[in-house]
Design a protein around this motif. Structure first.
Motif, short mmCIF file in Angstrom:
data_model
loop_
_atom_site.label_atom_id
_atom_site.label_comp_id
_atom_site.label_asym_id
_atom_site.label_seq_id
_atom_site.Cartn_x
_atom_site.Cartn_y
_atom_site.Cartn_z
N PRO A 148 -47.12 34.44 19.57
CA PRO A 148 -47.64 34.01 18.33
C PRO A 148 -49.11 34.53 18.24
O PRO A 148 -49.63 35.04 17.04
CB PRO A 148 -47.50 32.45 18.70
N ARG A 149 -50.09 34.44 19.13
CA ARG A 149 -51.26 34.86 19.14
C ARG A 149 -51.57 36.39 19.18
O ARG A 149 -52.65 37.13 18.43
CB ARG A 149 -52.14 34.49 20.16
N LEU A 150 -50.67 37.03 19.61
CA LEU A 150 -50.68 38.53 19.53
C LEU A 150 -50.20 39.00 18.19
O LEU A 150 -50.82 40.07 17.68
CB LEU A 150 -49.68 39.18 20.55
N LEU A 151 -49.37 38.21 17.64
CA LEU A 151 -48.84 38.64 16.02
C LEU A 151 -50.09 38.28 14.97
O LEU A 151 -49.87 38.73 14.12
CB LEU A 151 -47.64 38.12 15.94
N ASP A 152 -50.48 37.09 15.25
CA ASP A 152 -51.42 36.33 14.35
C ASP A 152 -52.53 35.57 15.36
O ASP A 152 -52.01 34.48 15.62
CB ASP A 152 -50.78 35.56 13.49
N CYS A 153 -53.47 36.13 15.59
CA CYS A 153 -54.50 35.53 16.38
C CYS A 153 -55.00 34.26 15.80
O CYS A 153 -55.90 33.73 16.57
CB CYS A 153 -55.46 36.65 17.02
N ALA A 155 -53.37 31.96 15.18
CA ALA A 155 -52.20 30.77 15.58
C ALA A 155 -52.96 30.03 16.82
O ALA A 155 -53.31 30.70 17.65
CB ALA A 155 -50.96 31.43 15.93
N ALA A 156 -53.14 28.68 16.76
CA ALA A 156 -53.74 28.20 17.99
C ALA A 156 -52.50 27.37 18.70
O ALA A 156 -52.76 27.20 20.02
CB ALA A 156 -54.24 26.74 17.07
N ALA A 157 -51.19 27.07 18.28
CA ALA A 157 -50.40 26.42 19.16
C ALA A 157 -49.57 27.35 19.95
O ALA A 157 -49.36 28.71 19.46
CB ALA A 157 -49.17 25.67 17.99
N ASP A 251 -54.48 43.59 8.94
CA ASP A 251 -54.78 42.18 8.76
C ASP A 251 -54.41 41.66 10.23
O ASP A 251 -53.64 40.88 10.66
CB ASP A 251 -53.48 41.66 8.10
N ARG A 252 -55.85 41.54 10.73
CA ARG A 252 -55.94 40.99 12.02
C ARG A 252 -56.92 39.76 11.97
O ARG A 252 -57.76 39.77 11.29
CB ARG A 252 -56.45 41.82 13.18
N ALA A 253 -56.40 38.60 12.70
CA ALA A 253 -57.27 37.45 12.74
C ALA A 253 -57.96 37.51 13.95
O ALA A 253 -58.20 38.32 14.51
CB ALA A 253 -56.34 36.13 12.46
#
Length: 260
Positions: A148-153, A155-157, A251-253
């Protein structure tokens, strides 16, 4: 935006298609600030928000404001970012592809900076033994935890063992929740972490994910080890390096900051 490769050792600043990109040769500088409610970049002294200096294969960021922190996100990594606080000058930014955000909220508040690719200092000697076996089942579990964090950084969970088991099952790898917990326990020992007394399994998952991403043990290219569509993933989006060296609109976070 599509554009040919700029002159060697130059920095390219894009206002996300709102105006022509600004090319900044090595050693030059440019100001940025607001003009008519939108961010502008140029040599106009009325632009007082900050300055960018091209410097070799990286660039320097200055925050000329008296309040407010600017955020420089790495759009090609797992979402690292640098915070440049008010009054700081000449903060080195090592990212090759960055989003600079000046304020929080809606509206035109960011621009993109493309820096030259870094020059390697030496050829790798190929020595050393990898810490983790990328062909192992425990590494697949770790990839699922980091996914999840690699796809949308933003993401916290971190996925639960049940979610990891379901994700692996969807990829054709049958693994129960208990087996996932076993692999997480092994990863905790493998990475040399020791859970304080009373810490939950959630602490273990968070810790191994933080370490794996912090030290690049799991990277976007590893997502291919767990095939299949990820729930909520943007169709067609490819993790890792943004397609097109000078393609705008990436679009990276963000993830942990480098405080400066």
């Amino acid at each position: 935006m599509s554009r040919a490769e700029p002159a060697a050792r130059s920095v390219l600043i894009s206002l996300d298609g709102r105006s022509p990109a600004v090319e900044l040769p090595d050693g030059d500088s440019v100001r940025f600030g607001w003009r008519a409610g939108e961010i502008a970049v140029g040599t106009d002294r009325a632009l007082t928000a900050g300055r960018i200096d091209a410097f070799g294969d990286y660039w320097l960021m200055s925050n000329s404001g008296t309040a407010g922190t600017y955020c420089v996100e790495n759009l090609e990594g797992a979402g690292e970012y640098v915070k440049v606080r008010a009054g700081r000058a000449g903060v080195p930014i090592p990212f090759e592809l960055s989003r600079v955000t000046l304020t929080v909220g809606a509206g035109s508040n960011s621009f993109t900076v493309y820096a030259p690719e870094h020059r390697p200092t030496a050829q790798p000697d190929g020595g050393g033994i990898p810490l983790l076996d990328e062909e192992s089942r425990y590494f697949q579990v770790l990839v699922c935890l980091c996914e999840p964090r690699l796809l949308d950084c933003g993401a916290a969970a971190v996925p639960t063992p049940a979610q990891v088991a379901a994700r692996l099952s969807a990829a054709g790898v049958p693994l129960g929740r208990s087996a996932v917990n076993y692999h997480i326990d092994y990863l905790v020992k493998k990475l040399g972490t020791a859970a304080p007394r009373g810490m939950t399994r959630a602490w273990k998952r968070d810790t191994v994910v933080t370490l794996a991403l912090k030290f690049d043990l799991v990277r976007p290219e590893h997502l291919g080890l767990v095939p299949g569509r990820v729930p909520g993933r943007i169709p067609g989006r490819v993790p890792g390096r943004v397609p097109g060296r000078f393609a705008g609109g990436a679009d990276r976070a963000a993830r942990p900051a480098l405080h400066v």
